[in-house]
Write an enzyme that holds these catalytic residues in place. Structure first.
Site, PDB file in Angstrom:
ATOM      1  N   LYS A   1     -54.153  -8.180  41.103  1.00 40.87           N
ATOM      2  CA  LYS A   1     -54.071  -6.724  41.280  1.00 40.87           C
ATOM      3  C   LYS A   1     -55.386  -6.034  40.930  1.00 40.87           C
ATOM      4  CE  LYS A   1     -49.080  -6.132  40.703  1.00 40.87           C
ATOM      5  NZ  LYS A   1     -47.998  -5.454  39.963  1.00 40.87           N
TER       6      LYS A   1
ATOM      7  N   ASP B   1     -47.723   0.511  42.675  1.00 35.75           N
ATOM      8  CA  ASP B   1     -47.000  -0.750  42.615  1.00 35.75           C
ATOM      9  C   ASP B   1     -45.658  -0.491  43.302  1.00 35.75           C
ATOM     10  OD1 ASP B   1     -46.549  -3.471  41.557  1.00 35.75           O
ATOM     11  OD2 ASP B   1     -44.959  -2.474  40.432  1.00 35.75           O
ATOM     12  N   LYS B   2     -45.221  -1.392  44.198  1.00 31.46           N
ATOM     13  CA  LYS B   2     -44.030  -1.099  45.011  1.00 31.46           C
ATOM     14  C   LYS B   2     -42.734  -1.086  44.207  1.00 31.46           C
ATOM     15  CE  LYS B   2     -41.896  -4.158  47.673  1.00 31.46           C
ATOM     16  NZ  LYS B   2     -40.447  -4.040  47.364  1.00 31.46           N
ATOM     17  N   THR B   3     -42.429  -2.215  43.565  1.00 31.36           N
ATOM     18  CA  THR B   3     -41.121  -2.379  42.937  1.00 31.36           C
ATOM     19  C   THR B   3     -40.945  -1.478  41.716  1.00 31.36           C
ATOM     20  OG1 THR B   3     -41.103  -4.671  43.686  1.00 31.36           O
ATOM     21  CG2 THR B   3     -39.514  -4.067  41.976  1.00 31.36           C
TER      22      THR B   3
ATOM     23  N   ASP C   1     -45.957   0.375  36.094  1.00 33.64           N
ATOM     24  CA  ASP C   1     -44.975   0.517  35.015  1.00 33.64           C
ATOM     25  C   ASP C   1     -45.585   0.457  33.622  1.00 33.64           C
ATOM     26  OD1 ASP C   1     -45.500  -2.141  34.531  1.00 33.64           O
ATOM     27  OD2 ASP C   1     -43.581  -2.885  35.257  1.00 33.64           O
TER      28      ASP C   1
ATOM     29  N   THR D   1     -47.948  -5.193  46.086  1.00 34.12           N
ATOM     30  CA  THR D   1     -46.670  -5.844  45.827  1.00 34.12           C
ATOM     31  C   THR D   1     -46.815  -7.361  45.899  1.00 34.12           C
ATOM     32  OG1 THR D   1     -44.374  -6.058  46.563  1.00 34.12           O
ATOM     33  CG2 THR D   1     -46.006  -5.679  48.275  1.00 34.12           C
ATOM     34  N   GLY D   2     -45.969  -8.028  45.160  1.00 31.30           N
ATOM     35  CA  GLY D   2     -45.926  -9.488  45.225  1.00 31.30           C
ATOM     36  C   GLY D   2     -45.002  -9.964  46.335  1.00 31.30           C
TER      37      GLY D   2
ATOM     38  N   ASP E   1     -48.503  -3.948  34.774  1.00 32.07           N
ATOM     39  CA  ASP E   1     -49.678  -3.501  35.514  1.00 32.07           C
ATOM     40  C   ASP E   1     -50.830  -3.077  34.611  1.00 32.07           C
ATOM     41  OD1 ASP E   1     -48.306  -3.733  38.042  1.00 32.07           O
ATOM     42  OD2 ASP E   1     -47.205  -1.936  37.487  1.00 32.07           O
TER      43      ASP E   1
END
Length: 654
Positions: A522, A354-356, A543, A494-495, A547
Site C-alpha cells: 500500500k 481503502d475499500k473494505t 482504518d 484493496t486486496g 493502514d
C-alpha cells in the site's frame, strides 16, 4: 480514576486570568489618565481652558510615572521574555514606545525646557490595556470547547455495592465497578452494558444526533447521555484511558499545534519589529535634523511609528482560527491531531480510500458455500482472525450450528490467507495465490465478478470455496461525487481481486484502482501517486490500524471509523464515525479555515502599508498626522477585528 479535566482547560483559564488583569489595570489607570488630560497644557490650549497651580509639572510627572509603571508592567515583563529568547515582537515595541515617551517627558520636566508627552504616553498605555482586555476576552471565548467537553462528565455516579446503591464522586470510580445510569443522566465513564436497554445520545462523540440503541454487551462512552431506560454499566476505562479524555487531549494538542503558515507569520512579525525600529529612528532624524521640526514633534512621530507597527494582530491571526476550527471539527466528529494535516488537506490533488470498511460496509456475508465441511473447517481456522471476512465465515458457521474446533499452529499470511491444524488435518484457506504457494491444484471455478472467493484445502487437497459479498455504503457515491466537484481525484486500494475492485470502482466513478494489493504494498501505491506529477498532494483514508504505514506515508492521513480508539498515532485527522461524508466535511472545513487565515493575515499585515507611513508623517503636508494614542487604538482595533473574524467561524455549517 483521577480527574484530568483541569489539565485540558488551563489554556482558556489563562486567557480569562489575563483578561481580568488587563481590566483591573485599565480601570485603575483610566482616572489617572483623565486627570493628566485635564492638566495637560496642550489639551487646555485646544479646548481653551487652563488649570494652573504650584508644582503642576511635578504632579504630571508623578501621575505619568504611576500610569507608565503600573499600566506598562505587563508589557515590560513580556518584552523582557522576548528579549531573553531573542524573539522580538509586539511587547518589545510597546515597551520601547512607552519607555521612550516616558524618558523624554521626564527629561523635559527636569532637565531641559520642552513640551512633555505625558498625556500621549498615558493615553497610549490606557489604550493598550483596553485593547488587550477586549482581545483577551474574545480569545478566551475561542478556547471554551474543552471546558464544555469537561462538563459532560457528571460529578456523581450511582455505584452498585451488592444490594446497595451509593452516590460517589465520578473521580473515585475504578475499572470493574458497576454503576446504575438512570434515564436522562450522563454516563460517568466508559464501560459495557451488563443489563438494561436504552437509547444513548452519542452526538458529543460522533456529531450524529440520532440516538444509538444499547443493550447487554454494548459499549458505552463516558459523557454520552442515557435517554429512556436504566442501564447497569461495568466500568472498563477511567481517566486518561477514556474516550472523552483522549478526545480532549487531541483537541488540546491541535489547538496548540501550528500550521506551516504560522512560522511565516512569526517570521514576518520579527521582521516588522526591526522595520518599525528602523523607520522610527529614520523618522526622528528626518523631522528633527532635516526638516527642522521640534524634538517633541519628531519624538511623537517616532513613537507613533513604533506603536502602529506592533505585530500583535499578526500574532493572533492564525492561533485564533486554529483554536476555533479544532473545536468545530470535534463537534462534528472530526478530531484534528495536527493542524498541519488540516492545512495540507485544503490543497489535496488525490484522495485514496481503502475499500473494505471505508467505501463498503466492511461486513461481509456468506452468499454461497460448497458444503458444510468446507465452512466448518474455514470457521475453525478463522476463529483466530479479526478480519471482516473471517468474522463473516465464523458467523455463518454458528448460524448453521456447525462445530468450531480448536486450532493448532495457526499462521496468518497477510494478503493471501491462513493455515493451521484442525482435528489433525492441515487446513489452508485463502486466495489463488495462497493455493499456488503450496502447489494445490484447484478446478476451474465460475467467475463471480461481484463476490470475494475464499478457497479451502485440507491436507493439500482442494475441498471447496466460500463466496462472500460486501455491499457499498449508501453515502460512498455521494462522497465521491462531491470530491470530484471539489476538483479532487479519487483512488481505491484493496486486496480484493481485480474484478471485484473494478465493479465497485465503476459504480462509484473512481478514477484509479489498485487491486490485489498486499498490506506492505500500500505504501508503494501512495508513493506512486505522489510521484505521478510534481507536488501531487495525496491524502489516505483507512482504518488507522491495518493502514498505519500508508496513512503515515500520505501527506494527510485520515483514520475513519475509529470509534472510541481515538488516539491513533498514524493519522493527522481522525473521523469518529464510519461515514466517508465526514471526509468531505473535513476538506470543506480545511478550505474555510484557509480562507479565514488569509483574511486575517491580509488585515493584520495589510493595514501597516498605510498606517506606518501615516505615523511617520508622510501625509503631514496634507495635515494628516497619526498620533501615538490613535496608533494604539488602531493597533488594538486591528487585533480585535482579527479575533472577531476568527469567531465568525462558529457560524460554519459542515
Amino acid at each position: 480514576m483521577k480527574d484530568h479535566s483541569h489539565t485540558h482547560v488551563n489554556h482558556g483559564d489563562h486567557h480569562r486570568s489575563m483578561a481580568e488583569g488587563f481590566r483591573r489595570r485599565f480601570l485603575i489607570t483610566l482616572p489617572l489618565t483623565v486627570t493628566i488630560l485635564f492638566l495637560s497644557p496642550k489639551i487646555g490650549e485646544w479646548f481653551n481652558f487652563a488649570i494652573n497651580f504650584p508644582y503642576k509639572n511635578l504632579a504630571l510627572f508623578l501621575l505619568g510615572t504611576a500610569v507608565s509603571l503600573y499600566g506598562g508592567t505587563p508589557f515590560f515583563e513580556a518584552a523582557k521574555e522576548e528579549i531573553k529568547t531573542k524573539n522580538f515582537g509586539m511587547m518589545t515595541l510597546v515597551s520601547l514606545a512607552v519607555i521612550s515617551g516616558y524618558l523624554f517627558s521626564a527629561s523635559s520636566t527636569f532637565l531641559f525646557p520642552a513640551e512633555s508627552l505625558w498625556w500621549e504616553i498615558s493615553t497610549l498605555v490606557s489604550a493598550f490595556l483596553l485593547g488587550h482586555w477586549m482581545e483577551m476576552r474574545a480569545v478566551s471565548k475561542t478556547g471554551g470547547a474543552l471546558k464544555e467537553l469537561a462538563k459532560l462528565i457528571p460529578s456523581k455516579a450511582h455505584k452498585i455495592m451488592g444490594k446497595e446503591i451509593i452516590d460517589i464522586d465520578t473521580s473515585s470510580l475504578s475499572k470493574g465497578d458497576l454503576v446504575l445510569v438512570k434515564p436522562g443522566e450522563s454516563i460517568p465513564a466508559d464501560g459495557v452494558v451488563i443489563s438494561g436497554e436504552s437509547l444513548v445520545n452519542e452526538s458529543m462523540l460522533t456529531g450524529e444526533s440520532v440516538p444509538v440503541e444499547k443493550r447487554k454487551g454494548s459499549s458505552v462512552i463516558g459523557g454520552t447521555i442515557n435517554q429512556n431506560g436504566s442501564l447497569t454499566v461495568k466500568i472498563t476505562k477511567t481517566g486518561k484511558e477514556s474516550a472523552l479524555s483522549q478526545i480532549m487531549d487531541l483537541v488540546s494538542v491541535a489547538q496548540n499545534s501550528k500550521p506551516a503558515v504560522q512560522a511565516l507569520a512569526d517570521k514576518a512579525a520579527r521582521y516588522l519589529t526591526f522595520t518599525a525600529i528602523t523607520i522610527a529612528v529614520g523618522t526622528f532624524i528626518f523631522w528633527y535634523a532635516v526638516s527642522g521640526q521640534s524634538a517633541v514633534f519628531a519624538v511623537t512621530l517616532a513613537i507613533a511609528v513604533i506603536v502602529i507597527a506592533c505585530p500583535h494582530a499578526l500574532g493572533l491571526a492564525i492561533p485564533t482560527v486554529t483554536t476555533i476550527s479544532s473545536a468545530i471539527a470535534a463537534k462534528n466528529g472530526i478530531l484534528v491531531r495536527d493542524m498541519k494535516g488540516l492545512e495540507a488537506l485544503k490543497k489535496i490533488d488525490y484522495i485514496v480510500f481503502d475499500k473494505t470498511g471505508t467505501l463498503t460496509q466492511g461486513e461481509f456475508q456468506v452468499s454461497k458455500v460448497a458444503n458444510n465441511t468446507t465452512l466448518a473447517l474455514a470457521a475453525s481456522l478463522e476463529s483466530h482472525s479479526q478480519h471482516a471476512i473471517a468474522k463473516a465465515i465464523v458467523k455463518e458457521a454458528k448460524k448453521r450450528g456447525l462445530r468450531i474446533n480448536p486450532v493448532k499452529s495457526f499462521k496468518s499470511i497477510p494478503g493471501k490467507g491462513a493455515e493451521g491444524i484442525v482435528s489433525g488435518s492441515r487446513v489452508l484457506m485463502g486466495n489463488k495465490k495462497m493455493m499456488a504457494k503450496y502447489g494445490i491444484k484447484i478446478p476451474k471455478l465460475e467467475e463471480k465478478l461481484s463476490q470475494t472467493e475464499v478457497l479451502v484445502a485440507r491436507d493439500k487437497k482442494f475441498i471447496g470455496e466460500i463466496s462472500l459479498e460486501d455491499s457499498i455504503r449508501p453515502e460512498s457515491k455521494r462522497a465521491v461525487r462531491m470530491l470530484h466537484e471539489m476538483g479532487i481525484k479519487v483512488a481505491m486500494l484493496t486486496g480484493d481481486k481485480k474484478e471485484v475492485a473494478e465493479k465497485v470502482a465503476k459504480e462509484l466513478s473512481i478514477d484509479t484502482v489498485y487491486s490485489e494489493v498486499l498490506p506492505d504494498e500500500k505504501v508503494e501505491k501512495i508513493k506512486a501517486l505522489q510521484k505521478q506529477k510534481k507536488n501531487n498532494v495525496v491524502a489516505m483514508v483507512g482504518d488507522g490500524v491495518n493502514d498505519a504505514p500508508s496513512l503515515t506515508q500520505a501527506h494527510v492521513g485520515i483514520a475513519i471509523g475509529a470509534g472510541t480508539q481515538v488516539a491513533i498515532e498514524s493519522a493527522e485527522i481522525i473521523l469518529v464515525k464510519s461515514n466517508i461524508m465526514d471526509v468531505v466535511k473535513a476538506i470543506k472545513l480545511a478550505r474555510i479555515v484557509n480562507t479565514k487565515i488569509k483574511q486575517n493575515l491580509f488585515w493584520a499585515a495589510g493595514y501597516n502599508v498605510l498606517a506606518i507611513p501615516a505615523a511617520a508623517g508622510v501625509f503631514y503636508p496634507w495635515e494628516i498626522l497619526l498620533r501615538p494614542e490613535w496608533g494604539a487604538l488602531f493597533m488594538s482595533a486591528s487585533s480585535i477585528i482579527v479575533v472577531l473574524n476568527a469567531l465568525s467561524l462558529n457560524k460554519t455549517k459542515l
